[in-house]
Design an enzyme around this catalytic site. Structure first.
Site, PDB file in Angstrom:
ATOM      1  N   ASP A   1       0.826  -1.216   0.000  1.00  0.00           N
ATOM      2  CA  ASP A   1       0.000   0.000   0.000  1.00  0.00           C
ATOM      3  C   ASP A   1       0.856   1.260   0.000  1.00  0.00           C
ATOM      4  OD1 ASP A   1       0.954  -0.451   2.555  1.00  0.00           O
ATOM      5  OD2 ASP A   1      -0.991  -0.701   3.487  1.00  0.00           O
TER       6      ASP A   1
ATOM      7  N   ASN B   1      -7.395  -2.630  14.623  1.00  0.00           N
ATOM      8  CA  ASN B   1      -8.817  -2.843  14.296  1.00  0.00           C
ATOM      9  C   ASN B   1      -9.012  -4.015  13.329  1.00  0.00           C
ATOM     10  OD1 ASN B   1      -7.905  -1.870  11.869  1.00  0.00           O
ATOM     11  ND2 ASN B   1      -9.278  -0.109  11.769  1.00  0.00           N
TER      12      ASN B   1
ATOM     13  N   HIS C   1      -7.323  -4.533  10.440  1.00  0.00           N
ATOM     14  CA  HIS C   1      -7.066  -4.318   9.014  1.00  0.00           C
ATOM     15  C   HIS C   1      -5.774  -4.991   8.579  1.00  0.00           C
ATOM     16  CE1 HIS C   1      -4.799  -0.293   9.868  1.00  0.00           C
ATOM     17  NE2 HIS C   1      -3.910  -1.115   9.368  1.00  0.00           N
TER      18      HIS C   1
ATOM     19  N   GLU D   1      -9.704  -1.591   5.657  1.00  0.00           N
ATOM     20  CA  GLU D   1     -10.328  -1.264   6.935  1.00  0.00           C
ATOM     21  C   GLU D   1     -11.604  -2.088   7.136  1.00  0.00           C
ATOM     22  OE1 GLU D   1      -8.635   0.369   8.925  1.00  0.00           O
ATOM     23  OE2 GLU D   1      -8.099   2.387   8.308  1.00  0.00           O
TER      24      GLU D   1
HETATM   25  C1  GLP Z   1      -0.451   0.323   8.659  1.00  0.00           C
HETATM   26  C2  GLP Z   1      -0.163  -0.480   7.404  1.00  0.00           C
HETATM   27  C3  GLP Z   1      -0.360  -1.960   7.611  1.00  0.00           C
HETATM   28  C4  GLP Z   1       0.306  -2.392   8.904  1.00  0.00           C
HETATM   29  C5  GLP Z   1      -0.316  -1.670  10.066  1.00  0.00           C
HETATM   30  C6  GLP Z   1       0.271  -2.078  11.406  1.00  0.00           C
HETATM   31  O1  GLP Z   1      -1.768   0.745   8.761  1.00  0.00           O
HETATM   32  N1  GLP Z   1      -0.954  -0.075   6.274  1.00  0.00           N
HETATM   33  O2  GLP Z   1       0.178  -2.664   6.497  1.00  0.00           O
HETATM   34  O3  GLP Z   1       0.158  -3.780   9.068  1.00  0.00           O
HETATM   35  O4  GLP Z   1      -0.110  -0.287   9.874  1.00  0.00           O
HETATM   36  O5  GLP Z   1       1.457  -1.371  11.662  1.00  0.00           O
HETATM   37  P1  GLP Z   1       2.480  -1.775  12.788  1.00  0.00           P
HETATM   38  O6  GLP Z   1       3.154  -3.008  12.319  1.00  0.00           O
HETATM   39  O7  GLP Z   1       3.432  -0.609  12.879  1.00  0.00           O
HETATM   40  O8  GLP Z   1       1.709  -1.983  14.027  1.00  0.00           O
END
Ligand code: GLP
Length: 264
Positions: free
Chosen positions: A69, A138, A140, A145
């Protein structure tokens, strides 16, 4: 699903790196196609892969990679763009050519067309061999989302308030977090041949419990992974703390280790 409950993020990184190494070494002449994720969760795995590259000669030279993304509006060079994140935390330290790394272009004039073209580029590369994922608190994955269609494709998505709040730690203020992103869809992610999801910390416990033991539902988008035939979940004790059957998963893992030992 294979559930690995590990004692630390570093051990989790080793488990994930083992999967990457297996895919890289097992790829034919055309090289492995890696699905990369940003966020803090994959960092121990990237650190371990960088170490293996430097100390053990693990090569990424013939691999290609696709990011999950990108924020809409952020150019590749922006401090918080995911393209820059993956370069600084992984690509710049291994022998994967930068030209072999693709991400959805956040500054594309027509983000809708860019999303469609991105799915096509993944298809043309022959699909992703191994996709690494983190998970949002949440539920995702990538930026799918709650409420995302379980069959969704790469598209422009709006971020929820909880994601903006979670990700604001990387920006000077929550107002600076872009509100839209280009994200691979759940249906796109499910096409990867193998998937590994990694999570640590208590604020992921509810999402991990749903991912592994909840019903499949757009309320917790990661639950769609229950439909995939080759998913490994690597979590530390805190992220695993909401799992009802954690003792069963530990037992199953011990049995798998014994079986693999017997097969050698
Ligand atoms: C973002 C990314 C996700 C990722 C998530 C969790 O929203 N788009 O791909 O998995 O954050 O991030 P973290 O690993 O820093 O908790």
């Amino acid at each position: 699903m294979e559930i690995h409950i590990v004692d630390s993020a570093e051990t989790g990184g080793i488990v994930v790196a083992d999967l990457f190494e297996e895919v890289l070494r097992g790829a034919g002449e055309q090289g492995a196609v890696l699905g990369l994720a940003t966020g803090s969760s994959p960092l121990p795995a990237y650190a371990e892969l960088i170490r293996r590259h430097r100390e053990e000669g693990l090569s990424f030279a013939s691999a290609r990679a696709f990011l999950l993304d990108e924020y809409v509006g952020l150019p590749d060079e922006h401090e918080q763009s995911y393209h820059r994140f993956i370069r600084e935390n992984f690509i710049d330290h291994i022998d994967l050519p930068e030209s072999a790394v693709q991400s959805p272009r956040g500054t594309a004039e027509d983000p809708v067309a860019e999303a469609r073209a991105y799915d096509e580029r993944i298809r043309e590369a022959g699909g992703v061999d191994l996709q690494i994922l983190g998970i949002g608190s949440n539920g995702h994955i990538a930026f799918n989302e709650p409420g995302s269609s379980l069959g969704s494709r790469t598209r422009v998505v709006g971020l929820t308030r909880s994601t903006i709040a979670d990700n604001s730690r990387y920006f000077d203020s929550p107002e600076e977090v872009p509100q839209r992103a280009l994200s691979q869809g759940l249906g796109t992610i499910l096409e990867a041949r193998r998937i590994v999801l990694t999570a640590t910390g208590e604020n992921k416990a509810a999402a991990v419990a749903q991912l592994v033991e909840g019903g499949i539902s757009a309320r917790w988008p990661a639950t769609v992974l229950q439909m995939h035939q080759d998913v490994t979940v690597v979590v530390d004790e805190a992220a695993a703390s909401g799992l009802e059957l954690s003792e069963d998963y530990r037992h199953a893992r011990t049995l798998r280790i014994i079986e693999r030992g017997n097969a050698r």
